[in-house]
Design an enzyme around this catalytic site. Structure first.
Site, PDB file in Angstrom:
ATOM      1  N   ASN A  29      -3.798  -3.583   8.148  1.00 16.85           N
ATOM      2  CA  ASN A  29      -4.308  -4.339   7.000  1.00 16.85           C
ATOM      3  C   ASN A  29      -3.315  -4.445   5.859  1.00 16.85           C
ATOM      4  O   ASN A  29      -3.692  -4.612   4.703  1.00 16.85           O
ATOM      5  CB  ASN A  29      -5.648  -3.759   6.545  1.00 16.85           C
ATOM      6  N   HIS A  35      -1.821  -0.540   1.219  1.00 17.63           N
ATOM      7  CA  HIS A  35      -2.652   0.576   0.756  1.00 17.63           C
ATOM      8  C   HIS A  35      -2.718   0.532  -0.758  1.00 17.63           C
ATOM      9  O   HIS A  35      -1.718   0.240  -1.413  1.00 17.63           O
ATOM     10  CB  HIS A  35      -2.044   1.928   1.176  1.00 17.63           C
ATOM     11  N   LYS A  56       2.434  -1.588   3.942  1.00 16.27           N
ATOM     12  CA  LYS A  56       2.464  -0.825   5.186  1.00 16.27           C
ATOM     13  C   LYS A  56       3.450  -1.462   6.195  1.00 16.27           C
ATOM     14  O   LYS A  56       3.925  -2.588   5.967  1.00 16.27           O
ATOM     15  CB  LYS A  56       1.043  -0.771   5.757  1.00 16.27           C
ATOM     16  N   TYR A  94      -3.305  10.912   4.220  1.00 21.61           N
ATOM     17  CA  TYR A  94      -4.572  10.530   4.846  1.00 21.61           C
ATOM     18  C   TYR A  94      -5.465  11.726   5.152  1.00 21.61           C
ATOM     19  O   TYR A  94      -6.326  11.649   6.032  1.00 21.61           O
ATOM     20  CB  TYR A  94      -4.292   9.725   6.126  1.00 21.61           C
TER      21      TYR A  94
HETATM   22  P1  IDP Z   1      -8.784   1.430   2.362  1.00 17.55           P
HETATM   23  O1  IDP Z   1      -7.346   1.319   2.863  1.00 17.55           O
HETATM   24  O2  IDP Z   1      -9.425   0.073   2.203  1.00 17.55           O
HETATM   25  O3  IDP Z   1      -8.928   2.310   1.144  1.00 17.55           O
HETATM   26  P2  IDP Z   1      -9.887   3.643   3.925  1.00 17.55           P
HETATM   27  O4  IDP Z   1     -11.323   3.752   4.320  1.00 17.55           O
HETATM   28  O5  IDP Z   1      -9.359   4.594   2.896  1.00 17.55           O
HETATM   29  O6  IDP Z   1      -9.612   2.130   3.540  1.00 17.55           O
HETATM   30  O7  IDP Z   1      -9.045   3.828   5.270  1.00 17.55           O
HETATM   31  C1  IDP Z   1      -7.648   4.035   5.237  1.00 17.55           C
HETATM   32  C2  IDP Z   1      -6.998   3.196   6.299  1.00 17.55           C
HETATM   33  O8  IDP Z   1      -7.413   3.644   7.578  1.00 17.55           O
HETATM   34  C3  IDP Z   1      -7.390   1.721   6.260  1.00 17.55           C
HETATM   35  O9  IDP Z   1      -6.613   0.986   5.345  1.00 17.55           O
HETATM   36  C4  IDP Z   1      -7.149   1.299   7.695  1.00 17.55           C
HETATM   37  O10 IDP Z   1      -5.759   1.039   7.925  1.00 17.55           O
HETATM   38  C5  IDP Z   1      -7.540   2.549   8.473  1.00 17.55           C
HETATM   39  N1  IDP Z   1      -8.935   2.550   8.946  1.00 17.55           N
HETATM   40  C6  IDP Z   1     -10.035   2.817   8.210  1.00 17.55           C
HETATM   41  N2  IDP Z   1     -11.144   2.773   8.959  1.00 17.55           N
HETATM   42  C7  IDP Z   1     -10.714   2.502  10.225  1.00 17.55           C
HETATM   43  C8  IDP Z   1     -11.407   2.336  11.473  1.00 17.55           C
HETATM   44  O11 IDP Z   1     -12.638   2.443  11.581  1.00 17.55           O
HETATM   45  N3  IDP Z   1     -10.618   2.039  12.534  1.00 17.55           N
HETATM   46  C9  IDP Z   1      -9.262   1.924  12.468  1.00 17.55           C
HETATM   47  N4  IDP Z   1      -8.594   2.081  11.305  1.00 17.55           N
HETATM   48  C10 IDP Z   1      -9.297   2.359  10.206  1.00 17.55           C
END
Ligand code: IDP
Length: 152
Positions: free
Chosen positions: A113, A116, A10, A50
């Protein structure tokens, strides 16, 4: 049966110079690279990628984040790669992720984070089709295949 997954370094991962580190971890694990491109994500691609999060409070921020700078999109391949790569990335939020994982070692943020990775066979198929044309993916046989997998 070999499995494929979409991995995206990312914008924060690219800006922080962690693309090489992330590639290196997957390469050393023994995963096979099937495709890669350094690119900017259009808003249209971001919204589709997304779409499962549409309506959540962080959806618009998430779309802005993935479009905020260049990313390195890759397809990696190995039997069981989706589960293995998810373990290697660690929990979603950097501050929750275990040390030893990519997010646990390099992120202490919630949303930023670094990486992806597809979370199921179905989402991997959907995401790879969204990000890559079939002609951008390469089938090849690594010379060390036997040493990586052992006898079946
Ligand atoms: P993942 O990337 O671990 O699969 P997902 O639940 O699919 O996690 O969420 C996609 C992305 O959305 C996450 O990697 C993160 O960057 C962002 N994200 C998920 N939940 C939150 C939240 O509660 N607050 C802010 N960003 C979030």
């Amino acid at each position: 049966m070999s499995e494929r997954t979409l991995i995206v370094v990312k914008p924060d991962g690219v800006q922080r110079g962690l693309a090489g580190e992330i590639i290196s971890r997957f390469e050393r694990k023994g995963f096979k690279l099937a495709g890669s491109k350094f690119m900017r994500v259009s808003e249209e691609l971001a919204r589709k990628h997304y779409q499962v999060h549409e309506g959540k409070y962080f959806y618009d921020r998430l779309v802005r984040y993935i479009c905020s700078g260049p990313v390195l999109a890759m397809v990696w391949e190995a039997e069981g790669i989706i589960a293995m790569s998810r373990k290697m990335m660690g929990a979603t939020f950097g501050y929750d992720a275990e040390p030893g994982t990519i997010r646990g070692d390099y992120s202490c943020s919630k949303g930023n984070n670094l990486v992806h990775g597809s979370d199921s066979v179905e989402s991997a198929e959907f995401e790879i089709g969204l990000w890559f044309d079939e002609g951008e993916l390469v089938s090849w046989e690594p010379a060390n295949e036997h040493w990586l997998r052992g006898e079946k």
